[in-house]
Structures are given as structure tokens and as C-alpha cells.
Design a protein around this motif. Structure first.
Motif, mmCIF file in Angstrom:
data_model
loop_
_atom_site.group_PDB
_atom_site.id
_atom_site.type_symbol
_atom_site.label_atom_id
_atom_site.label_comp_id
_atom_site.label_asym_id
_atom_site.label_seq_id
_atom_site.Cartn_x
_atom_site.Cartn_y
_atom_site.Cartn_z
ATOM 1 N N LYS A 1 -4.967 -2.922 8.014
ATOM 2 C CA LYS A 1 -5.346 -1.666 8.080
ATOM 3 C C LYS A 1 -4.856 -1.091 9.566
ATOM 4 C CE LYS A 1 -9.786 -0.008 6.948
ATOM 5 N NZ LYS A 1 -9.331 0.900 5.949
ATOM 6 N N ARG B 1 -12.144 -3.414 -4.258
ATOM 7 C CA ARG B 1 -11.183 -3.665 -5.516
ATOM 8 C C ARG B 1 -11.514 -5.015 -6.016
ATOM 9 N NH1 ARG B 1 -6.595 -6.438 -5.901
ATOM 10 N NH2 ARG B 1 -5.007 -5.602 -7.483
ATOM 11 N N ASN C 1 -8.634 2.503 -3.532
ATOM 12 C CA ASN C 1 -8.027 1.837 -4.667
ATOM 13 C C ASN C 1 -8.229 2.330 -5.807
ATOM 14 O OD1 ASN C 1 -8.439 -1.265 -2.672
ATOM 15 N ND2 ASN C 1 -6.321 -0.488 -3.343
ATOM 16 N N HIS D 1 -14.669 -8.392 5.734
ATOM 17 C CA HIS D 1 -13.981 -7.495 6.372
ATOM 18 C C HIS D 1 -13.354 -7.872 7.723
ATOM 19 C CE1 HIS D 1 -14.736 -3.697 4.208
ATOM 20 N NE2 HIS D 1 -15.737 -4.234 3.809
ATOM 21 N N LEU E 1 -3.428 -1.231 0.057
ATOM 22 C CA LEU E 1 -4.434 -2.257 0.950
ATOM 23 C C LEU E 1 -5.059 -2.998 -0.226
ATOM 24 C CD1 LEU E 1 -5.524 -2.902 3.670
ATOM 25 C CD2 LEU E 1 -7.375 -1.235 2.893
ATOM 26 N N GLY F 1 -7.862 -4.105 -1.272
ATOM 27 C CA GLY F 1 -9.348 -3.457 -0.985
ATOM 28 C C GLY F 1 -10.336 -4.571 -1.270
ATOM 29 N N TYR G 1 -2.326 5.139 9.090
ATOM 30 C CA TYR G 1 -3.157 6.131 8.750
ATOM 31 C C TYR G 1 -2.611 7.688 8.633
ATOM 32 C CZ TYR G 1 -6.259 3.024 6.397
ATOM 33 O OH TYR G 1 -6.974 2.180 5.660
ATOM 34 N N GLU H 1 -2.263 3.953 -4.566
ATOM 35 C CA GLU H 1 -3.733 4.162 -4.273
ATOM 36 C C GLU H 1 -4.188 5.639 -3.750
ATOM 37 O OE1 GLU H 1 -4.526 1.524 -0.779
ATOM 38 O OE2 GLU H 1 -2.782 1.896 -0.029
ATOM 39 N N GLY H 2 -5.462 5.789 -3.413
ATOM 40 C CA GLY H 2 -5.743 7.069 -2.846
ATOM 41 C C GLY H 2 -5.660 6.935 -1.489
ATOM 42 N N VAL I 1 -12.187 3.458 -5.932
ATOM 43 C CA VAL I 1 -13.110 2.646 -5.261
ATOM 44 C C VAL I 1 -12.695 2.505 -3.887
ATOM 45 C CG1 VAL I 1 -13.490 1.324 -7.347
ATOM 46 C CG2 VAL I 1 -11.994 0.135 -5.574
ATOM 47 N N GLY I 2 -13.830 1.974 -2.934
ATOM 48 C CA GLY I 2 -13.415 1.629 -1.581
ATOM 49 C C GLY I 2 -14.818 1.684 -0.747
#
Ligand code: PMP
Length: 305
Positions: free
Chosen positions: A157, A220, A196, A58, A215, A217, A162, A191-192, A253-254
Motif C-alpha cells: 500500500k 479478499r 478487490n 494489517h 493488492l 486484500g 494511490y 481491481e477497483g 470487497v475491501g
């Protein structure tokens, strides 16, 4: 730590303070122009300690986001140490979520970032499930397009990006859905709002490739690894909208949503309308790793003691 509404200590530009006391002037550049970037990191309580999942990954992504966005982040080592210290100071006994951010803290007018000082923060909250991972999600294809990588870099990010997620998620919720799926400006599945997406067709997992304005992820990547190591083929490729309607299984997923299965898309049941076999295997493998039940994935976790 109290279970009700704990006031956590946060790190903000060189000092440790209770979160409500970490404040910024209203003319802060990042607030006015969205000039910042952030991460979301989960910590899982294993009964005796919190283990941070993919801590270094991260912060490596945060460093790349900051560099792309012309911001100066602390070193990856320093950010990892501040994150661990944030958890240590708050002594949680439940699952938590860390939110570190690099931001432009100048107060001048105009969006130019050159010469504007950077700030850094890291705070934490207690966090259970972000989306309901048990009952299955009812999702819609958003009327909002994913912002293009060449407009706001989707590999970062970026705070300002956002707003795009906020519009899609809000529209979905207003229309009674749990989550929104973006198409990109080429009308491919993207993606959401903060996840992802994977679909299953004929026993093969498919997910949009890294040039699809997604992104990249960290979950992901982990899911692709888990799938391949469990003998499930994974293809990263462009996905057409209507493949969503004919997929056997779909899941998101995330860090926040973990592995969340999708029950319906635009009111159409996915597969047989129940959690699928591949989704179940992937979800179990991911949760075993996150909760420290899989010794083979111990390197994914940073224990905080
Ligand atoms: N896409 C977007 C837009 C996100 O905000 C997130 C959450 N960080 C994800 C995908 C999933 O990324 P990760 O697995 O690294 O949390």
C-alpha cells in the motif's frame, strides 16, 4: 466522544497530540515523492466496545510493504499496541477507521530513500459506509490502467501508488459513476480503486489471482475463506474484461467498502440488476463476523477495552 466533529488524539513519531496539531514540513520526502506506505483498519462498534477487524494481519502487511519499499517500520507488536492505544485514548462509541503509516520524514532533495529517516503515525476517524452497500454500485471500466507491479509494487500500500487510484476514481466520479474497475497492463480485470473484485459465473466465485497486479486484500482473503466454508467454489484466475458484462453477480470487497454489490458496469445491468444470492450470503457472513455476531470468527477481532 461528540458525534459531530470530534477531534481525535493521534500518535505521531513518539508523541500523542490532537490530530490537527500533527504537522509536517512542506519539504517532507513523503509529501514530495509519495515515499510512504499505509494501512486502513476498521473498528466495529458492537454496542459496548469497538472490535478491530484483522488488526495483526494489517500490520503484518504494513511490515511487508515497508520492507519492500526500503522503509523501517516499528515491530508488528509495537504497531498493534499503538493502534489499540489510539482507540483507547479516543473512547469511540461508533464504527471507526484507523490509518497507520510509515513514511520518509527527511527533508532533503531527491528521491533516494537510503539514509532518509523513517517516521510513523497512527490516527483514527469515525467512519460509516465508504460506498453505499445497500443500493448497488454503478461502476465503469477505467480508461486508466492499473500501475504494473514492476513499476510501483501493487502488493504494497505505497502512498505514491494511490495517484493511480485517485485518477481512476476521479474520472469515474466526474462521469457519474460510483467506482472504477482497473484493467492491468495485460488488459485483464484487476481491481477497483481501493477494492478487490469478485464475479459469479455459473454459481462459482472468480477473482483475479495474486499475480494480476492487485493488492492482496485482507478482505479478499476472508471472503475466499467464508465462501469455501459455505460450500461455494472459488477460482483465482485471470478474468477477461467482457466477463464483467456476462457475470451473474459482481461485488467489490475491501476494508472500506466491506462487501458492496455492483448494479451496473459501463451502463450494462449485472445479472438481473439486483443483489444476487451468493453476494447476499457472503455479505451477511462478513457482516456477522465484523460485528461480532459469529462466535466462530471471534479470532478475526481484537476487542478494545
Ligand atoms: N485494492 C486496493 C488498491 C486497496 O486500496 C484496497 C484497500 N486497502 C483493497 C484492494 C482492499 O484491501 P483490504 O481488503 O486489505 O482493505
Amino acid at each position: 466522544m461528540s458525534q459531530s466533529t470530534p477531534i481525535f488524539t493521534a500518535y505521531h513519531d513518539g508523541s500523542w497530540k490532537p490530530l490537527p496539531e500533527c504537522q509536517l514540513p512542506i519539504n517532507t520526502h513523503a509529501l514530495q515523492y509519495g515515499t510512504g506506505c499505509f494501512e486502513g483498519i476498521r473498528g466495529y462498534w458492537d454496542g459496548s466496545k469497538v472490535n478491530l477487524l484483522f488488526l495483526r494481519e494489517h500490520f503484518e502487511r504494513l511490515a511487508r510493504s515497508a520492507a519492500t519499499l526500503l522503509m523501517q517500520a516499528p515491530s508488528v507488536d509495537e504497531m498493534c499496541a499503538l493502534a489499540v492505544e489510539t482507540v483507547r485514548r479516543n473512547k469511540p462509541t461508533q464504527n471507526i477507521y484507523l490509518r497507520p503509516a510509515v513514511y520518509k520524514k527527511g527533508t532533503g532533495l531527491g528521491p533516494v530513500m537510503v539514509g532518509v529517516p523513517d517516521g510513523y503515525m497512527c490516527y483514527m476517524i469515525a467512519l460509516g459506509d465508504y460506498l453505499d452497500t445497500a443500493k448497488g454500485l454503478n461502476v465503469c471500466v477505467s480508461s486508466w490502467r492499473r500501475v504494473a507491479d514492476n513499476s510501483i509494487p501493487t502488493r504494497t500500500k505505497a502512498m505514491g501508488g494511490y495517484l493511480n487510484s485517485a485518477l481512476a476514481k476521479s474520472e469515474a466520479v466526474l462521469n457519474g459513476y460510483d467506482e472504477a474497475i482497473f484493467l492491468n497492463d495485460r488488459s485483464q480485470v484487476c481491481e477497483g480503486s481501493a477494492e478487490n473484485i469478485f464475479i459469479v459465473r455459473d454459481g462459482i466465485l472468480h477473482t483475479p489471482d495474486r499475480t494480476a497486479d492487485i493488492l492482496e486484500g485482507i478482505t479478499r482473503r476472508a471472503i475466499i475463506q467464508l465462501a469455501r466454508e459455505n460450500g461455494i467454489e472459488v477460482q483465482e484466475r485471470p478474468i477477461a474484461r467482457t466477463e464483467l458484462y456476462v457475470a451473474d453477480e459482481v461485488f467489490l470487497v475491501g476494508t472500506g467498502c466491506q462487501v458492496s454489490w455492483v448494479r451496473t458496469i459501463d451502463k450494462r445491468p449485472v445479472g438481473v440488476g439486483a443483489k444476487g444470492a451468493i453476494t447476499s450470503r457472503i455479505q451477511k457472513a462478513y457482516e456477522d463476523a465484523a460485528y461480532g455476531r459469529d462466535p466462530a470468527r471471534a479470532s478475526w477481532l481484537t476487542p478494545v477495552i
